[in-house]
Write a protein that holds these residues in place. Sequence first.
Motif, PDB file in Angstrom:
ATOM      1  N   SER A 135     -22.612 -19.588 -21.284  1.00  0.00           N
ATOM      2  CA  SER A 135     -21.331 -19.818 -20.427  1.00  0.00           C
ATOM      3  C   SER A 135     -20.491 -20.482 -21.031  1.00  0.00           C
ATOM      4  O   SER A 135     -20.817 -21.826 -21.642  1.00  0.00           O
ATOM      5  N   GLY A 136     -19.241 -20.144 -21.492  1.00  0.00           N
ATOM      6  CA  GLY A 136     -18.115 -21.251 -22.091  1.00  0.00           C
ATOM      7  C   GLY A 136     -17.162 -20.052 -22.906  1.00  0.00           C
ATOM      8  O   GLY A 136     -17.402 -19.397 -23.780  1.00  0.00           O
ATOM      9  N   LYS A 137     -15.899 -20.435 -22.450  1.00  0.00           N
ATOM     10  CA  LYS A 137     -14.728 -19.773 -23.496  1.00  0.00           C
ATOM     11  C   LYS A 137     -14.501 -20.894 -24.488  1.00  0.00           C
ATOM     12  O   LYS A 137     -14.181 -20.558 -25.711  1.00  0.00           O
ATOM     13  N   GLU A 144     -16.966 -19.607 -27.081  1.00  0.00           N
ATOM     14  CA  GLU A 144     -18.276 -20.441 -27.183  1.00  0.00           C
ATOM     15  C   GLU A 144     -19.531 -19.463 -27.130  1.00  0.00           C
ATOM     16  O   GLU A 144     -20.376 -19.301 -27.895  1.00  0.00           O
ATOM     17  N   ALA A 145     -19.384 -18.548 -26.062  1.00  0.00           N
ATOM     18  CA  ALA A 145     -20.282 -17.458 -25.786  1.00  0.00           C
ATOM     19  C   ALA A 145     -20.328 -16.728 -26.990  1.00  0.00           C
ATOM     20  O   ALA A 145     -21.707 -16.258 -27.030  1.00  0.00           O
ATOM     21  N   GLU A 146     -19.494 -16.355 -27.552  1.00  0.00           N
ATOM     22  CA  GLU A 146     -19.547 -15.295 -28.667  1.00  0.00           C
ATOM     23  C   GLU A 146     -20.237 -15.998 -30.002  1.00  0.00           C
ATOM     24  O   GLU A 146     -21.175 -15.633 -30.637  1.00  0.00           O
ATOM     25  N   LEU A 147     -19.943 -17.329 -30.062  1.00  0.00           N
ATOM     26  CA  LEU A 147     -20.470 -18.102 -31.399  1.00  0.00           C
ATOM     27  C   LEU A 147     -21.644 -18.194 -30.930  1.00  0.00           C
ATOM     28  O   LEU A 147     -22.595 -18.059 -32.029  1.00  0.00           O
ATOM     29  N   PHE A 148     -22.135 -18.648 -29.872  1.00  0.00           N
ATOM     30  CA  PHE A 148     -23.577 -18.805 -29.668  1.00  0.00           C
ATOM     31  C   PHE A 148     -24.359 -17.704 -29.745  1.00  0.00           C
ATOM     32  O   PHE A 148     -25.539 -17.380 -30.135  1.00  0.00           O
ATOM     33  N   SER A 149     -23.743 -16.264 -29.223  1.00  0.00           N
ATOM     34  CA  SER A 149     -24.402 -15.302 -29.400  1.00  0.00           C
ATOM     35  C   SER A 149     -24.727 -14.646 -30.652  1.00  0.00           C
ATOM     36  O   SER A 149     -26.094 -14.180 -30.984  1.00  0.00           O
ATOM     37  N   GLU A 150     -23.871 -15.121 -31.584  1.00  0.00           N
ATOM     38  CA  GLU A 150     -24.003 -14.614 -32.944  1.00  0.00           C
ATOM     39  C   GLU A 150     -25.291 -15.518 -33.437  1.00  0.00           C
ATOM     40  O   GLU A 150     -26.027 -15.014 -34.354  1.00  0.00           O
ATOM     41  N   ASP A 151     -25.454 -16.719 -33.169  1.00  0.00           N
ATOM     42  CA  ASP A 151     -26.478 -17.655 -33.633  1.00  0.00           C
ATOM     43  C   ASP A 151     -27.700 -16.889 -33.139  1.00  0.00           C
ATOM     44  O   ASP A 151     -28.704 -17.174 -33.612  1.00  0.00           O
ATOM     45  N   PHE A 152     -27.784 -16.806 -31.827  1.00  0.00           N
ATOM     46  CA  PHE A 152     -28.916 -16.306 -31.061  1.00  0.00           C
ATOM     47  C   PHE A 152     -29.620 -15.084 -31.759  1.00  0.00           C
ATOM     48  O   PHE A 152     -30.647 -14.893 -31.741  1.00  0.00           O
ATOM     49  N   ASP A 166     -17.719 -15.719 -20.931  1.00  0.00           N
ATOM     50  CA  ASP A 166     -16.443 -16.066 -21.710  1.00  0.00           C
ATOM     51  C   ASP A 166     -15.124 -16.330 -20.959  1.00  0.00           C
ATOM     52  O   ASP A 166     -14.345 -16.191 -21.661  1.00  0.00           O
ATOM     53  N   LYS A 167     -15.169 -16.853 -19.968  1.00  0.00           N
ATOM     54  CA  LYS A 167     -14.205 -17.164 -19.230  1.00  0.00           C
ATOM     55  C   LYS A 167     -13.962 -18.671 -18.816  1.00  0.00           C
ATOM     56  O   LYS A 167     -12.704 -19.156 -18.523  1.00  0.00           O
ATOM     57  N   SER A 168     -15.161 -19.354 -18.627  1.00  0.00           N
ATOM     58  CA  SER A 168     -14.865 -20.558 -18.040  1.00  0.00           C
ATOM     59  C   SER A 168     -14.566 -21.619 -19.173  1.00  0.00           C
ATOM     60  O   SER A 168     -14.901 -21.630 -20.360  1.00  0.00           O
TER      61      SER A 168
END
Length: 260
Positions: A135-137, A144-152, A166-168
């Motif tokens: 959770s986090g834009k 942030e959600a996209e960057l987290f996703s890439e690392d996960f 990715d809106k909050s």
Amino acid sequence: MKFLLDFLFRVLQLFTEPYFLVFLAIVIIALLKRKNKCKNLRIGVFIVTVIMVILIGNGFLGKLISGYLQKSYIRISEIKNTSAQNPIIVVLGGGVVDIDNTEKLHTMSYSRMVTAYQLYHEYRRNNQPCKILISGKGRGHISEAELFSEDFKKMGVPDSDIIKEDKSMNTYQNAKFSSQIINRMNPSSLYLVTSGFHMKRSVALFQTFGLKPIPQASDFIDTEITIFPNSYNAAFTFVMLKEVVGIWQVQLYNIFGMNK
């Protein structure tokens, strides 16, 4: 009513800013100096300012606030046997930094990522399904959600187990937008991963939206009691003071039903 309270808390947040406090003390002393009869009051303001600098800089105030914010989550954050079915692990973004036109996750984000992955791994190694909701834009071009996703994904988490919210832009919106996704999925249990100093307010907001998250604090901050004030203690104390004001805001808004 809400507009008035929003304004009140914005003003209150200023008192957790070191530069504002120093500026305020200088202005008050300067104004009082124009009246010779206020010499004792000027001295009083100066003494109070010095005491506050000492309490904040030597770590005493920070130590008290650190216990209030984090003590409840130290032991509960230890990952134990996972028995719940179909859980969702919510990870709150920790910010994005832009270095040389390259956006990277803030340093706090990585401890949250590791904690979420450890919990996720406990389920997956037992062949139990588990989802990670990020959770986090943030304020960058990449969420942030996209960057987290890439690392996960680099850590081996399949895309099918990752959900991106990715809106909050703040903790309130983290809880609001995440709750909409979670309610549709109806998981058996919900874990909430964020920093220890940020957990109390986060849990309160998720509870506001009818959720009962299990807190999993990823990192903790504290101050050191020192003889001479230092910037390390001051920085962390002001960070935690902001959280305390934020908690008061959540509690007051909940009383008036203004957090929905």
